[in-house]
Structure formats: structure tokens, C-alpha cells
Design an enzyme around this catalytic site. Structure first.
Site, PDB file in Angstrom:
ATOM      1  N   ARG A  43      54.851  32.410  39.059  1.00  0.00           N
ATOM      2  CA  ARG A  43      55.839  32.946  37.829  1.00  0.00           C
ATOM      3  C   ARG A  43      56.909  32.063  38.264  1.00  0.00           C
ATOM      4  O   ARG A  43      57.315  30.779  37.366  1.00  0.00           O
ATOM      5  CB  ARG A  43      55.619  34.283  37.432  1.00  0.00           C
ATOM      6  CG  ARG A  43      54.387  34.708  37.063  1.00  0.00           C
ATOM      7  CD  ARG A  43      54.759  35.915  36.181  1.00  0.00           C
ATOM      8  NE  ARG A  43      53.300  36.124  35.205  1.00  0.00           N
ATOM      9  CZ  ARG A  43      52.798  37.102  35.118  1.00  0.00           C
ATOM     10  NH1 ARG A  43      53.725  37.807  35.229  1.00  0.00           N
ATOM     11  NH2 ARG A  43      52.073  37.753  34.466  1.00  0.00           N
ATOM     12  N   LYS A 201      38.064  47.521  31.309  1.00  0.00           N
ATOM     13  CA  LYS A 201      37.227  48.318  30.226  1.00  0.00           C
ATOM     14  C   LYS A 201      37.180  47.601  28.683  1.00  0.00           C
ATOM     15  O   LYS A 201      38.179  46.216  28.168  1.00  0.00           O
ATOM     16  CB  LYS A 201      38.590  49.115  29.533  1.00  0.00           C
ATOM     17  CG  LYS A 201      38.582  50.891  30.726  1.00  0.00           C
ATOM     18  CD  LYS A 201      39.914  51.439  30.265  1.00  0.00           C
ATOM     19  CE  LYS A 201      39.847  51.945  30.539  1.00  0.00           C
ATOM     20  NZ  LYS A 201      41.375  52.805  30.537  1.00  0.00           N
ATOM     21  N   GLY A 354      45.695  39.159  34.849  1.00  0.00           N
ATOM     22  CA  GLY A 354      46.589  39.149  36.688  1.00  0.00           C
ATOM     23  C   GLY A 354      45.500  39.823  37.229  1.00  0.00           C
ATOM     24  O   GLY A 354      45.555  38.874  38.345  1.00  0.00           O
ATOM     25  N   GLY A 377      47.380  38.963  28.611  1.00  0.00           N
ATOM     26  CA  GLY A 377      47.250  39.257  27.077  1.00  0.00           C
ATOM     27  C   GLY A 377      46.827  37.859  26.676  1.00  0.00           C
ATOM     28  O   GLY A 377      46.122  37.746  25.127  1.00  0.00           O
TER      29      GLY A 377
HETATM   30  P1  ADP Z   1      42.385  40.877  34.728  1.00  0.00           P
HETATM   31  O1  ADP Z   1      43.565  41.761  35.047  1.00  0.00           O
HETATM   32  O2  ADP Z   1      41.585  39.683  34.979  1.00  0.00           O
HETATM   33  O3  ADP Z   1      42.372  40.777  32.694  1.00  0.00           O
HETATM   34  P2  ADP Z   1      41.033  43.504  34.300  1.00  0.00           P
HETATM   35  O4  ADP Z   1      42.693  44.157  34.386  1.00  0.00           O
HETATM   36  O5  ADP Z   1      40.429  43.505  33.128  1.00  0.00           O
HETATM   37  O6  ADP Z   1      40.944  42.486  34.880  1.00  0.00           O
HETATM   38  O7  ADP Z   1      40.672  44.252  35.399  1.00  0.00           O
HETATM   39  C1  ADP Z   1      40.040  44.273  36.802  1.00  0.00           C
HETATM   40  C2  ADP Z   1      39.924  46.058  37.453  1.00  0.00           C
HETATM   41  O8  ADP Z   1      39.029  46.531  37.072  1.00  0.00           O
HETATM   42  C3  ADP Z   1      39.833  45.646  38.656  1.00  0.00           C
HETATM   43  O9  ADP Z   1      41.353  46.530  39.429  1.00  0.00           O
HETATM   44  C4  ADP Z   1      38.590  45.925  39.156  1.00  0.00           C
HETATM   45  O10 ADP Z   1      39.234  46.693  40.286  1.00  0.00           O
HETATM   46  C5  ADP Z   1      37.981  47.048  38.158  1.00  0.00           C
HETATM   47  N1  ADP Z   1      36.797  46.759  38.248  1.00  0.00           N
HETATM   48  C6  ADP Z   1      36.163  46.201  37.923  1.00  0.00           C
HETATM   49  N2  ADP Z   1      34.893  46.230  38.277  1.00  0.00           N
HETATM   50  C7  ADP Z   1      34.341  47.769  37.961  1.00  0.00           C
HETATM   51  C8  ADP Z   1      33.764  48.803  38.201  1.00  0.00           C
HETATM   52  N3  ADP Z   1      32.350  48.565  38.469  1.00  0.00           N
HETATM   53  N4  ADP Z   1      34.178  50.266  38.415  1.00  0.00           N
HETATM   54  C9  ADP Z   1      35.380  50.188  38.066  1.00  0.00           C
HETATM   55  N5  ADP Z   1      36.607  49.352  37.876  1.00  0.00           N
HETATM   56  C10 ADP Z   1      36.269  47.997  38.370  1.00  0.00           C
HETATM   57 MG    MG Z   2      44.682  43.496  35.063  1.00  0.00          MG
END
Ligand code: ADP
Ligand code: MG
Length: 404
Positions: A43, A201, A354, A377
Site C-alpha cells: 500500500r 462467511k 485482504g 470491501g
Molecule cells: P478475503 O480477506 O480475501 O476477503 P475472507 O476474510 O472472507 O477473505 O476469508 C479468509 C479466511 O477464511 C482465512 O483466514 C481462512 O483461513 C478462512 N477460511 C477459509 N476456509 C475456511 C474453512 N473451511 N473453515 C474456516 N475458516 C476458513
Molecule cells: Mg479477510
């Protein structure tokens, strides 16, 4: 850009920045390690083009950002942008002065100089977009430049209010490039257009799932999000992370896709463990055989391979979210196979988020991704087709300027 917005490049080209005070809102919210050193400086590097543009145009340059989530009005150790000032100074090859308590002005700044204004989230009223705070900040400058794509989906004093009151308000090169790249990829995408929406989620990504379901040729789910879809498909998920109250919405997304002749591929195999630990023994199972005490922590190898085949043949790929707990090596294979397939695909790929960026860095594939967004986001909101508040106010100011 779809909205007409004044760009800082235009302002500079007209010579309007010469000798003027330019206030840049950047996104310098970098991770710091236990010693307070920057552990990842993407960044900071991404903020340099706007600063260079301002310096080359002969401006006196102020730049600020938030760092972490400090309590407004109360600076704690770790809240300071001091490490960022040092890194910026190295990147620019000139001193960058850190200024605290800057809202009421009173600091000297000559053309050609750069001042980093301390963590803007320390100012009371920042988060609430307080008009009085916004007016004071606008009074510090002649030109406000919004270049913080990562916060463009929030209306705060340094992302929205100041843009209302500054004499000139425009978009910096990073903000403009981000929005353009996403629109370019999605306006007339090469088909098939595949989206991967994975991560922890469904609740944080439900609207993006719904919105993509009406546009993409394939919607690949992974991670905790896939678990909720497995539930919706009537499969057992044991103790896995999932949101049972969103099963109905997940089912609707699957139906919407089906109605368009497209689909949400559901994992056929998974990697499970009995505990959420890096060293927990990992077992591959068919998705139909998950036990009550299992945690699904990754997609299985057959699923990953099938997804990889589809991704290699895609015309456009949009990727947000790891497909498993990629931080633990035993559960990182699904994310790695998919990441490499995206890198190997001839299609245009667009990635953001992220943890997604952390996965891209882990597998060293950044050079082979078409466009990597710095936003999380904000990236998702642009994909959804929403107008970001920061762009909405810059558009309004551009219209006012045209009318004047
Ligand atoms: P991003 O930051 O790229 O938008 P998220 O924050 O939504 O992604 O999700 C990433 C997190 O989700 C990671 O820390 C990963 O460990 C967790 N994760 C992925 N698959 C699972 C799973 N099956 N059970 C629990 N946590 C998970
Ligand atoms: Mg994330």
C-alpha cells in the site's frame, strides 16, 4: 470510469496544482510486526504515483491515512504512522515529515515538500464524517485528492466530508485505475466469466453472491462459504464453520444460477480435521461422508482439480477469498491449486481481498494475475455494481464545477 469525475492528472495537466496545497487521502494502512516494522508495504508503494504527480506538478503535499482501528482522540503506541513516514521517505528519496495534531493547521509546508499527517482516525469525528472536522481539513488545502480505494466504500471525514468542502476535489491515479480496471473487466467480459467467492462467511459476502449470480457463467464457492452451500445441498458438514440461518439464501443463489443455465459447483470431496489446528491430522473424504465431529478445512483434491480445469478455460476470472484455511499448510492445497490455475489461465483475472492478496503472495503468482485490487470491501462493492460514496461525492463536485 462510468461516472464523470475530475482526475488529479487533469488538474495537474492544467497547471492548477503549481504552488498549491494538495491534500491526499491515501490508504497507508499497512500491517506492522511485533517490533512496529512494516511487514508488507504494497500500500505504501501504491501511494507513490499520486505523491510523485503532486510533487512534479509543483505542489506542497500533505498526505494522510488511517492505520488500524485506534480510539478517536486517544493515541496509543502502535497508532502512529511514523514507520510509514520512514518508508515513504525512502521510496520518494526525500524527507517526509510526520505532523501530529494537524487539524487546525499551524504547520509550515513549502512546494516540493511532503508532510505525512498523523493517523486520521485519531481525530474525533473522523468515522462519523463530522462536518466541522471536514470543514477544518478542507481549509488546509486548495486541492483534495482521494486516492484511497480501500476506504472508498466508507463515508468518513477524510473520504467524504473533506471532498464536499475543499475548493477542488478529484480522484487520484490509484483510485481511478482501480475503478477502471474492475469496470473494464466486467462491462464486456470475455466469456465464460467465472467468479470465485470464497473465504470465511456467507454473511459478509451475501450481496456479492446474489449480484454475481445474475451475471456470471459459473459461481465457485469455497471456504466457510462453501460449507453453507453444502448444507443447502443437503450434505453433512459436521462442526464446520457455516451459517445455517443463511442456507435459504444460498439455495436461492443456486436456483438463480440454475435458472440461467449456469451453476454453483458444490465440492465433491473435502479435507477435514477433528480440531482447528495447524498440526491437526488432515483426512480427505467424499463430501457425502463428513462425520459429526469433522471440521471441513479445505476443498478436496478432486474438487480442486475439476475447478482448475474450468478456470484454465475461462475467459474472465474474478477471485475473492481463499478456498480453505490456507494459513495451515495441510489445508492450503485447494487454495494453491486454484490460485495456480488462475495464474495459468489465458483469461483475464481480477483478484482482491485482504486474505486473497496474502494467498497470492504466498504462491508468488502476482505477476500472472491480470489485475490485483488493493481493496477488500470496496473491491466487492464495485463488483456488485454499487456506486462508492467517495466516487459519488467526487462526481457531484465534478458536475458543480462544470455548471460553474
Ligand atoms: P478475503 O480477506 O480475501 O476477503 P475472507 O476474510 O472472507 O477473505 O476469508 C479468509 C479466511 O477464511 C482465512 O483466514 C481462512 O483461513 C478462512 N477460511 C477459509 N476456509 C475456511 C474453512 N473451511 N473453515 C474456516 N475458516 C476458513
Ligand atoms: Mg479477510
Amino acid at each position: 470510469m462510468t461516472l464523470s469525475i475530475l482526475s488529479f492528472a487533469q488538474v495537474c495537466a492544467r497547471g492548477q496544482a503549481r504552488g498549491k496545497r494538495v491534500f491526499i487521502r491515501a490508504d497507508l494502512n499497512v500491517p506492522l510486526d511485533a517490533q512496529g516494522q512494516i511487514s508488507e508495504d504494497t500500500r505504501v508503494r501504491a501511494s507513490v504515483p499520486a505523491l510523485r504527480m503532486a510533487l512534479d506538478a509543483g505542489a506542497a503535499v500533505m498526505v494522510t491515512s488511517h492505520l488500524g482501528r485506534p480510539v478517536e482522540g486517544r493515541q496509543q503506541p502502535g497508532d502512529s504512522l511514523a514507520p510509514v513516514a520512514r518508508r515513504l521517505s525512502e521510496l520518494l528519496g526525500q524527507p517526509v515529515r510526520l505532523v501530529s495534531d494537524w487539524v487546525d493547521g499551524g504547520f509550515e509546508l513549502a512546494p516540493g515538500e511532503v508532510a505525512l499527517l498523523e493517523n486520521c482516525r485519531l481525530n474525533p469525528g473522523e468515522k462519523k464524517n463530522d462536518p466541522e472536522l471536514s470543514r477544518k481539513m478542507a481549509a488546509l488545502c486548495d486541492i483534495f485528492v482521494h486516492d484511497a480505494f480501500g476506504t472508498a466504500h466508507r463515508a468518513e471525514a477524510t473520504t467524504y466530508g473533506i471532498a464536499q468542502y475543499a475548493p477542488i476535489a478529484c480522484a487520484g491515479p490509484l483510485l481511478a485505475a482501480e475503478v477502471e480496471a474492475i469496470h473494464r473487466a466486467l462491462a464486456q467480459p470475455q466469456r465464460p466469466l467465472l467468479a470465485i467467492v470464497a473465504g470465511s462467511k456467507v454473511s459478509t459476502k451475501l450481496t456479492i453472491l446474489q449480484s454475481l449470480a445474475s451475471r456470471v457463467d459459473g459461481l465457485i464457492v469455497g471456504g466457510g462459504i462453501a460449507n453453507t452451500f453444502l448444507l443447502a445441498a443437503g450434505l453433512p458438514i459436521g462442526k464446520s464453520l457455516a451459517e445455517p440461518d443463511l442456507v435459504e439464501q444460498a439455495r436461492q443463489v443456486m436456483q438463480d444460477m440454475k435458472a440461467r443455465g449456469a451453476e454453483v459447483p458444490i465440492p465433491v470431496d473435502v479435507v477435514v480435521a477433528k480440531e482447528f489446528r495447524a498440526d491437526a491430522p488432515a483426512t480427505v473424504k467424499p463430501a457425502s461422508e463428513v462425520a459429526d465431529d469433522d471440521l471441513i478445512l479445505d476443498i478436496g483434491p478432486r474438487t480442486a482439480q475439476a475447478l482448475a480445469e474450468r478456470l484454465k478455460a475461462a475467459g474472465t476470472i474474478v477471485w475473492n477469498g481463499p478456498l480453505g484455511v490456507f494459513e495451515f499448510d495441510a489445508f492450503s492445497h485447494g487454495t494453491e491449486v486454484v490460485a495456480r490455475a488462475i495464474a495459468d489461465s489465458d483469461g483475464f483475472s481480477l483478484a482482491g481481498g485482504g486474505d486473497t492478496l496474502a494467498a497470492i503472495a504466498k504462491y508468488h503468482i502476482a505477476q500472472r494475475i491480470g489485475y490485483i485490487s488493493t481493496g477488500g470491501g470496496a473491491f466487492l462493492e464495485v463488483l456488485e455494481g454499487k456506486t462508492l460514496p467517495a466516487l459519488e461525492i467526487l462526481h457531484k463536485r465534478a458536475l458543480e464545477a462544470q455548471a460553474a
